[in-house]
Each structure stands twice: as C-alpha cells, then as structure tokens.
Design a protein around this motif. Structure first.
Motif, PDB file in Angstrom:
ATOM      1  N   TYR A  19       2.464   1.846  -3.517  1.00 13.41           N
ATOM      2  CA  TYR A  19       1.513   2.313  -4.528  1.00 13.41           C
ATOM      3  C   TYR A  19       0.993   3.714  -4.219  1.00 13.41           C
ATOM      4  O   TYR A  19       0.690   4.481  -5.147  1.00 13.41           O
ATOM      5  N   GLN A  20       0.923   4.059  -2.944  1.00 14.81           N
ATOM      6  CA  GLN A  20       0.535   5.430  -2.599  1.00 14.81           C
ATOM      7  C   GLN A  20       1.613   6.421  -3.015  1.00 14.81           C
ATOM      8  O   GLN A  20       1.321   7.533  -3.471  1.00 14.81           O
ATOM      9  N   GLU A  21       2.882   6.021  -2.878  1.00  9.76           N
ATOM     10  CA  GLU A  21       3.998   6.921  -3.190  1.00  9.76           C
ATOM     11  C   GLU A  21       4.295   6.993  -4.686  1.00  9.76           C
ATOM     12  O   GLU A  21       4.620   8.059  -5.213  1.00  9.76           O
ATOM     13  N   ASP A  34       0.826  -1.215   0.000  1.00  8.09           N
ATOM     14  CA  ASP A  34       0.000   0.000   0.000  1.00  8.09           C
ATOM     15  C   ASP A  34       0.859   1.265   0.000  1.00  8.09           C
ATOM     16  O   ASP A  34       0.568   2.230  -0.709  1.00  8.09           O
ATOM     17  N   THR A  35       1.931   1.235   0.784  1.00  5.79           N
ATOM     18  CA  THR A  35       2.822   2.400   0.870  1.00  5.79           C
ATOM     19  C   THR A  35       3.469   2.700  -0.472  1.00  5.79           C
ATOM     20  O   THR A  35       3.528   3.852  -0.913  1.00  5.79           O
TER      21      THR A  35
END
Length: 247
Positions: free
Chosen positions: A78-80, A75-76
C-alpha cells in the motif's frame, strides 16, 4: 489489457504456478507484487516481468506463516501502490512425512501456517481495505486434497479443507462491499512439489486423472485471470476444480 494499471499481489509468486500467475497478470497490463520467502527468487521474476511487459513489479520477502510478515507485506504494497485489486494466495507446502504418528508439532504448525494462517491474515486485512475502497478479487489456491485426502498429506489436506471453508466465509463477509473471494482447487501439478514424488506417486496421479496426466504450471492461468476479471462479476464463494478430472 483488462488489468491495465491494476495491482496484483501473488504469494508464492517466485516459482511454479505463482510465477506463471505473476507473469500472466503482468502480460495483461497489471503491476505485480511477487512475494515469497526468498527475495532473490522474487527479484528474478519481478525483473523479468518488468523487462517483458513494461509494468512495475515489486519483489517482497514474506513468510506467510508469520503474522507480522503478512502485515509488513500489506503495508509495503500500500505504501508503494496505494491499492490492491487482486490478491492471489498461492503460497503452499506439503513436505512428505514417514508416518502420521511421526508428524511433529513443528511440522504441523508450519503446514497450517503457510496453507491457512497466512491466507487468512492476508485476505482479512487486504479484503477489508478492498471493501473500504473500490472492491476487488481474492483468489485462494486450494487442493483436491481438501476433499480427497491422501494418507501422506493429512495436515496439508486439513489446511486446504479449511481454506475452502475460509473462501466461502470471506465471500459472505466481503460480498456486500464488492469484494469477491473464490478458490482454485488444484489437482497434481508439476511444480517443485512434484520433485519429492516417488515414481509410484507420479504414475498414480497420472492414472487417477481423466486426462491421464498431471497439470503443467501455466494451466492455472486461465482460471486465475477469469476469477479476477469482470467476466466473473457474479462469481464469489466458488471453488473450481482444476484437476484433469481426477477420480
């Protein structure tokens, strides 16, 4: 600069072969995500990559034996960055044990968790996202122990044998969607794992190899860059021995 602008995730990326792989991809123009249990060590590698190569480098704490932490890592990233082009499942461990009957359940679960459970979860989730996007490359770092298990590394050997199986299975699963999955099956390398070797073990490893030596961490770079590159566009489900010709 074939990897210019690509996003590469490397587990166990803060030291040894993982550090070399992280730096190599950054040198080729990629943005890198350096993941391992100790975020401070990851930050050192990430800052070094940014300073040397001018690419974004993100440090993320992740114990890959923990399913939830694997999901948080995904998740981290893909968020970044919004994407992952290359996943390198490099994290691994094989602590020595006094005898096979003294292997505890906690030891066994830890070894299987880091060497198999984590790669399965990360490759499954990221591979599915790659398949839904533009494809990608997944590289699993395996071990010669998978096919030639030593008495002092049985759980590790079993996990790496399963990782080889996982590599071929995921290659079939994701192949139709343009995601390639390959493995680098390493022999003895002079990483921090070697610090636990006895002198007798080191001599044995040297003598077993046709090249009469163990590998240096940076000698994995060529194989990793190849599998991730377009030069390996017709290569999936492969397990490459990188062991100096060990017998």
């Amino acid at each position: 600069m074939e990897f210019d602008g690509k996003v590469v995730v490397v587990t166990g990326g803060s030291r040894g072969m993982g550090q070399e792989i992280s730096q190599a991809f950054a040198a080729e123009g990629a943005h890198v995500v350096v993941a391992s249990r100790k975020v401070a060590d990851c930050e050192v590698v990430a800052k070094g990559a940014e300073a040397l190569h001018g690419r974004r480098a993100l440090a993320v704490a992740c114990n890959v034996s923990d399913w939830a932490q694997c999901d948080t890592l995904v998740d981290t990233v893909y968020q970044e960055f919004g994407r992952v082009d290359v996943l390198v499942n490099n994290a691994g461990l094989s602590p020595l044990y006094p005898s096979i009957d003294q292997v505890t359940e906690a030891y066994f679960d830890k070894v299987i968790g880091v060497n198999l459970k984590g790669p399965f979860r990360l490759a499954s989730v990221i591979g599915a996202r790659m398949a839904a996007a533009d494809g990608g490359s997944i590289i699993n770092v395996s071990s010669i122990e998978a096919i030639r298990p030593e008495p002092n590394a049985i759980p590790y050997a079993a996990a790496k044998a399963a990782l080889n199986n996982l590599t071929e299975g995921l290659a079939q699963t994701f192949g139709p969607s343009g995601v390639r999955v390959n493995a680098i099956q390493c022999g003895p390398f002079l990483t921090d794992i070697a610090d636990a070797w006895t002198e007798e073990m080191r001599v044995q490893f040297d003598n077993q190899a046709a090249l009469r030596r163990c590998g240096n961490p940076d000698e994995i770079i060529g194989a990793a860059l190849y599998f991730a590159s377009e030069r390996a566009s017709f290569c999936t489900g492969a397990i490459l021995r990188l062991d100096g010709g060990i017998r």
